[in-house]
Scaffold this motif. Structure first.
Motif, mmCIF file in Angstrom:
data_model
loop_
_atom_site.group_PDB
_atom_site.id
_atom_site.type_symbol
_atom_site.label_atom_id
_atom_site.label_comp_id
_atom_site.label_asym_id
_atom_site.label_seq_id
_atom_site.Cartn_x
_atom_site.Cartn_y
_atom_site.Cartn_z
ATOM 1 N N THR A 1 -4.404 0.397 -9.471
ATOM 2 C CA THR A 1 -5.592 1.094 -9.925
ATOM 3 C C THR A 1 -5.245 2.501 -10.412
ATOM 4 O O THR A 1 -4.310 3.129 -9.908
ATOM 5 N N ALA A 2 -6.027 2.981 -11.359
ATOM 6 C CA ALA A 2 -5.892 4.361 -11.823
ATOM 7 C C ALA A 2 -7.002 5.214 -11.206
ATOM 8 O O ALA A 2 -7.109 6.399 -11.521
ATOM 9 N N TRP B 1 5.045 2.421 -6.950
ATOM 10 C CA TRP B 1 4.261 1.699 -7.950
ATOM 11 C C TRP B 1 3.188 2.677 -8.420
ATOM 12 O O TRP B 1 2.122 2.779 -7.822
ATOM 13 N N PRO B 2 3.441 3.453 -9.464
ATOM 14 C CA PRO B 2 2.488 4.478 -9.910
ATOM 15 C C PRO B 2 1.166 3.892 -10.413
ATOM 16 O O PRO B 2 1.101 2.740 -10.846
ATOM 17 N N ALA B 3 0.147 4.726 -10.370
ATOM 18 C CA ALA B 3 -1.176 4.335 -10.853
ATOM 19 C C ALA B 3 -1.080 3.842 -12.292
ATOM 20 O O ALA B 3 -0.395 4.426 -13.122
ATOM 21 N N GLY B 4 -1.750 2.725 -12.548
ATOM 22 C CA GLY B 4 -1.801 2.164 -13.887
ATOM 23 C C GLY B 4 -0.632 1.287 -14.290
ATOM 24 O O GLY B 4 -0.657 0.676 -15.348
ATOM 25 N N ARG C 1 0.838 -1.209 0.000
ATOM 26 C CA ARG C 1 0.000 0.000 0.000
ATOM 27 C C ARG C 1 0.868 1.252 0.000
ATOM 28 O O ARG C 1 0.576 2.205 -0.724
ATOM 29 N N MET C 2 1.919 1.240 0.792
ATOM 30 C CA MET C 2 2.817 2.398 0.825
ATOM 31 C C MET C 2 3.511 2.586 -0.527
ATOM 32 O O MET C 2 3.676 3.714 -0.995
ATOM 33 N N ARG C 3 3.917 1.497 -1.158
ATOM 34 C CA ARG C 3 4.536 1.602 -2.479
ATOM 35 C C ARG C 3 3.579 2.253 -3.475
ATOM 36 O O ARG C 3 4.001 3.020 -4.340
#
Length: 128
Positions: free
Chosen positions: A73-74, A26-29, A18-20
């Motif tokens: 998720t985006a 870990w960017p959205a998408g 979750r923190m990543r």
């Protein structure tokens, strides 16, 4: 990642993942590394990683596409909700600590105001 024996490993992995996500590691998408890669990195059983990732799926932070893998998720609303949840937890911890040493809201607010711009969070989670 430093794991401790006080909490189940899969829950610690959920917290770490979750923190990543909310910090943009870990960017959205983007595609999340494979279960095997994550298990190797953490030094845990792949089933433990799979359980943690299933929880991320359940909470909406990740989406699994059958042939392409698992993606962050985006959905900005989901990401904002998780950020807020993490901030509430950190705030509760802070409140408990400062009230235990006898500070009131005004004093705690002064400390936050003084320290906020001067102490960015380091990658390790420690302050400088």
């Amino acid at each position: 990642m430093d794991l401790d024996d006080s909490r189940p490993i899969w829950i610690q992995l959920v917290d770490d993942f979750r923190m990543r996500i909310v910090t943009g590691i870990w960017p959205a998408g983007t595609r999340i590394p494979s279960v095997r890669d994550l298990a190797t990195q953490a030094g845990v059983n792949p089933n433990t990683v799979q359980r943690a990732l299933a929880e991320l799926d359940r909470s909406g932070l990740t989406v699994t596409e059958r042939t392409a893998g698992r993606f962050v998720t985006a959905d900005a609303a989901v990401l904002d909700a998780v950020r807020r949840e993490l901030a509430v937890g950190a705030t509760d911890t802070f409140i408990a600590a400062v009230t235990a040493i006898g500070m009131d809201l005004a004093q705690a607010g002064e400390v936050l105001t003084e320290r906020w711009p001067d102490h960015p969070i380091q990658e390790s989670g420690e302050t400088s």
